[in-house]
Scaffold this active site. Structure first.
Site, PDB file in Angstrom:
ATOM      1  N   LYS A  46       5.958  -0.575  11.070  1.00  0.00           N
ATOM      2  CA  LYS A  46       7.303  -0.241  10.571  1.00  0.00           C
ATOM      3  C   LYS A  46       8.335  -0.381  11.701  1.00  0.00           C
ATOM      4  CE  LYS A  46       8.236   1.036   6.985  1.00  0.00           C
ATOM      5  NZ  LYS A  46       8.532   0.259   5.749  1.00  0.00           N
ATOM      6  N   ALA A  99       6.326  -1.824   1.458  1.00  0.00           N
ATOM      7  CA  ALA A  99       5.417  -1.707   2.609  1.00  0.00           C
ATOM      8  C   ALA A  99       4.071  -1.238   2.102  1.00  0.00           C
ATOM      9  CB  ALA A  99       5.947  -0.704   3.630  1.00  0.00           C
ATOM     10  N   GLY A 152      -5.976  12.647  13.490  1.00  0.00           N
ATOM     11  CA  GLY A 152      -4.992  11.602  13.787  1.00  0.00           C
ATOM     12  C   GLY A 152      -3.634  11.872  13.154  1.00  0.00           C
ATOM     13  N   GLU A 153      -3.480  12.985  12.452  1.00  0.00           N
ATOM     14  CA  GLU A 153      -2.178  13.258  11.827  1.00  0.00           C
ATOM     15  C   GLU A 153      -1.273  14.024  12.782  1.00  0.00           C
ATOM     16  OE1 GLU A 153      -2.767  13.415   7.028  1.00  0.00           O
ATOM     17  OE2 GLU A 153      -2.424  15.263   8.126  1.00  0.00           O
ATOM     18  N   THR A 202       1.000  -1.294  -5.937  1.00  0.00           N
ATOM     19  CA  THR A 202       1.011   0.159  -6.171  1.00  0.00           C
ATOM     20  C   THR A 202       2.155   0.539  -7.110  1.00  0.00           C
ATOM     21  OG1 THR A 202       2.379   0.550  -4.211  1.00  0.00           O
ATOM     22  CG2 THR A 202      -0.002   0.744  -3.921  1.00  0.00           C
ATOM     23  N   ILE A 226       9.874   5.122  -4.226  1.00  0.00           N
ATOM     24  CA  ILE A 226      11.239   5.236  -3.690  1.00  0.00           C
ATOM     25  C   ILE A 226      12.106   4.070  -4.166  1.00  0.00           C
ATOM     26  CG2 ILE A 226      12.644   5.309  -1.583  1.00  0.00           C
ATOM     27  CD1 ILE A 226      10.215   6.607  -0.175  1.00  0.00           C
ATOM     28  N   GLN A 265      12.281  -2.133   0.606  1.00  0.00           N
ATOM     29  CA  GLN A 265      11.463  -0.925   0.470  1.00  0.00           C
ATOM     30  C   GLN A 265       9.964  -1.222   0.440  1.00  0.00           C
ATOM     31  OE1 GLN A 265      13.127   2.186   0.204  1.00  0.00           O
ATOM     32  NE2 GLN A 265      14.998   1.011   0.462  1.00  0.00           N
ATOM     33  N   ASP A 291       8.578  -7.283  -6.601  1.00  0.00           N
ATOM     34  CA  ASP A 291       7.464  -6.353  -6.374  1.00  0.00           C
ATOM     35  C   ASP A 291       6.195  -7.053  -6.870  1.00  0.00           C
ATOM     36  OD1 ASP A 291       7.436  -2.882  -6.283  1.00  0.00           O
ATOM     37  OD2 ASP A 291       5.609  -3.995  -6.767  1.00  0.00           O
ATOM     38  N   TYR A 316       0.331   1.723  10.864  1.00  0.00           N
ATOM     39  CA  TYR A 316       1.443   1.804   9.909  1.00  0.00           C
ATOM     40  C   TYR A 316       2.765   2.015  10.656  1.00  0.00           C
ATOM     41  CZ  TYR A 316       4.683   4.048   6.639  1.00  0.00           C
ATOM     42  OH  TYR A 316       5.803   4.392   5.935  1.00  0.00           O
TER      43      TYR A 316
HETATM   44  P1  NAD Z   1       5.184   2.711  -2.926  1.00  0.00           P
HETATM   45  O1  NAD Z   1       3.790   2.229  -2.638  1.00  0.00           O
HETATM   46  O2  NAD Z   1       5.420   3.527  -4.135  1.00  0.00           O
HETATM   47  O3  NAD Z   1       6.180   1.473  -2.950  1.00  0.00           O
HETATM   48  C1  NAD Z   1       5.916   0.246  -2.315  1.00  0.00           C
HETATM   49  C2  NAD Z   1       6.141  -0.861  -3.339  1.00  0.00           C
HETATM   50  O4  NAD Z   1       5.897  -2.119  -2.686  1.00  0.00           O
HETATM   51  C3  NAD Z   1       5.189  -0.810  -4.532  1.00  0.00           C
HETATM   52  O5  NAD Z   1       5.932  -0.958  -5.730  1.00  0.00           O
HETATM   53  C4  NAD Z   1       4.236  -1.996  -4.315  1.00  0.00           C
HETATM   54  O6  NAD Z   1       3.768  -2.547  -5.542  1.00  0.00           O
HETATM   55  C5  NAD Z   1       5.107  -2.935  -3.541  1.00  0.00           C
HETATM   56  N1  NAD Z   1       4.355  -3.860  -2.664  1.00  0.00           N
HETATM   57  C6  NAD Z   1       3.371  -3.556  -1.787  1.00  0.00           C
HETATM   58  N2  NAD Z   1       2.978  -4.666  -1.138  1.00  0.00           N
HETATM   59  C7  NAD Z   1       3.729  -5.683  -1.610  1.00  0.00           C
HETATM   60  C8  NAD Z   1       3.827  -7.072  -1.323  1.00  0.00           C
HETATM   61  N3  NAD Z   1       3.025  -7.643  -0.387  1.00  0.00           N
HETATM   62  N4  NAD Z   1       4.734  -7.821  -1.997  1.00  0.00           N
HETATM   63  C9  NAD Z   1       5.538  -7.266  -2.937  1.00  0.00           C
HETATM   64  N5  NAD Z   1       5.498  -5.960  -3.261  1.00  0.00           N
HETATM   65  C10 NAD Z   1       4.616  -5.177  -2.597  1.00  0.00           C
HETATM   66  O7  NAD Z   1       5.644   3.491  -1.598  1.00  0.00           O
HETATM   67  P2  NAD Z   1       6.937   4.381  -1.331  1.00  0.00           P
HETATM   68  O8  NAD Z   1       6.449   5.723  -0.940  1.00  0.00           O
HETATM   69  O9  NAD Z   1       7.909   4.262  -2.426  1.00  0.00           O
HETATM   70  O10 NAD Z   1       7.506   3.686  -0.008  1.00  0.00           O
HETATM   71  C11 NAD Z   1       8.674   2.861  -0.011  1.00  0.00           C
HETATM   72  C12 NAD Z   1       9.105   2.605   1.422  1.00  0.00           C
HETATM   73  O11 NAD Z   1       9.471   3.820   2.056  1.00  0.00           O
HETATM   74  C13 NAD Z   1       8.042   1.965   2.323  1.00  0.00           C
HETATM   75  O12 NAD Z   1       8.670   0.981   3.107  1.00  0.00           O
HETATM   76  C14 NAD Z   1       7.551   3.101   3.178  1.00  0.00           C
HETATM   77  O13 NAD Z   1       7.091   2.652   4.447  1.00  0.00           O
HETATM   78  C15 NAD Z   1       8.817   3.939   3.308  1.00  0.00           C
HETATM   79  N6  NAD Z   1       8.563   5.374   3.567  1.00  0.00           N
HETATM   80  C16 NAD Z   1       8.054   6.181   2.585  1.00  0.00           C
HETATM   81  C17 NAD Z   1       7.882   7.547   2.855  1.00  0.00           C
HETATM   82  C18 NAD Z   1       7.380   8.510   1.790  1.00  0.00           C
HETATM   83  O14 NAD Z   1       7.401   9.719   2.033  1.00  0.00           O
HETATM   84  N7  NAD Z   1       6.955   8.056   0.627  1.00  0.00           N
HETATM   85  C19 NAD Z   1       8.186   8.060   4.111  1.00  0.00           C
HETATM   86  C20 NAD Z   1       8.674   7.196   5.096  1.00  0.00           C
HETATM   87  C21 NAD Z   1       8.882   5.855   4.804  1.00  0.00           C
END
Ligand code: NAD
Length: 308
Positions: A145, A74, A267-268, A35, A12, A72, A31, A141
């Protein structure tokens, strides 16, 4: 504006960085690439490889004088969070708190925060879920959040740091990891294009709110100027079953096999979709990309990625 995007190499976050650059902003990405992937980085954004928990980020904040932090990063896997709750609190809560402290000390005006509508409400008491629904997170999680939302509230009250919380639904689209445990669209698409056996967890009748990642990025751009001190559900207001996703992707990928059903994942949440009328009224946001169009773009992306 000068904007820090944390997680801008991730799924995202990379789309958020693209949309902000496209809108003319100056973007710096932090970053740790745990991941996230370097090819996802926007070539017009500056990049610093770092962990958000690192106190050494102070130098970056002092140098860049950010107007806004769009957060972003997490750890974002519900099942993993059950196994490693302390790691999830460490990255998601303490990492965010490190950024909030730096934002406070270095005159950042606003914090835009990626929260989750899928995990903070627990099993919904009514549908679609609006922002007034009780917070009943069922996993570490979701709890981590939500925790940060409270810190945002108190940083605004005590220090005047503005914020907007965006509670995302199930986000899908290009660059989503097809090998993770979450992200059913990416997982199914990749398996179908590879002509691998697809397994649907449980009956497939569980419902989620699917929104295309480009629309999510857009909500972040809109939050730069609007929604101070507010929490918004970002969703389509519609529940789509996993079986419906399976059927649409099967057609788009011309998948010749039959999916099988496996045991449900314990748990889902069974069914969740979000009422986003507040975001519509106050941010002017809507889930503009229809599901069929978004799924087609996603299949196209994975087709090209797999042929490279
Ligand atoms: P993602 O894993 O693709 O992105 C997370 C990014 O954070 C990655 O690039 C990773 O390398 C980086 N990262 C992780 N730990 C780190 C750290 N300690 N320091 C620096 N960088 C770090 O996940 P995503 O799906 O793109 O999620 C992005 C955000 O959106 C998150 O906060 C997540 O909670 C939220 N979110 C996502 C969804 C979904 O459907 N994907 C739904 C609800 C909320």
């Amino acid at each position: 504006m000068k904007i820090l995007v944390t997680g801008g190499a991730g799924f995202i976050g990379s789309h958020v960085a693209d949309a902000l650059v496209e809108a003319g902003h100056s973007v710096v990405v932090v970053d740790d690439l745990s991941t996230g992937r370097e090819p996802n980085l926007n070539s017009r954004a500056k990049f610093q490889k770092a962990d958000i928990r690192d106190p050494g980020l102070e130098e970056l904040f002092a140098r860049e004088r950010f107007d806004v932090v769009v957060h972003q990063v997490a750890k974002a896997n519900v099942r993993e969070s059950m196994q490693q709750p302390i790691l999830y609190a460490d990255v998601n809560v303490l990492g965010s708190l490190n950024l909030l402290e730096l934002a406070r000390k270095h005159g950042v005006r606003k914090f835009v925060y990626a929260s989750t509508g899928g995990a903070v409400y627990g099993e919904p008491q009514y549908l679609p879920v609006d922002e007034a629904h009780p917070i009943n997170a069922l996993d570490p999680y979701g709890a981590s959040k939500h925790h940060v939302e409270h810190y945002l509230y108190l940083y605004r009250a005590n220090y005047g740091l503005q914020y907007t919380v965006l509670r995302y639904p199930n986000v899908y689209g290009p660059r989503q990891d097809p090998y993770g445990e979450a992200g059913v669209v990416a997982i199914f698409t990749n398996q179908m294009l590879g002509r691998k056996q697809v397994t649907i967890n449980g009956t497939g009748e569980q419902q989620r709110d699917f929104v295309y990642v480009g629309d999510i990025a857009h909500a972040n751009v809109m939050s730069l100027e609007k929604g101070d001190g507010e929490i918004y559900n970002i969703g389509s207001g519609r529940g789509t079953s996993i079986n419906e996703i399976y059927d649409q992707l099967r057609e788009l990928t011309e998948y010749p096999l039959q999916g099988t059903y496996g045991p449900p994942k314990l748990g889902e949440v069974y069914r969740v979709y979000l009422d986003a009328r507040k975001a519509g009224a106050q941010l002017g946001w809507e889930a503009a990309t229809r599901l069929d169009a978004g799924l087609a773009k996603t299949v196209e992306y994975f087709r090209r990625a797999n042929s490279q």
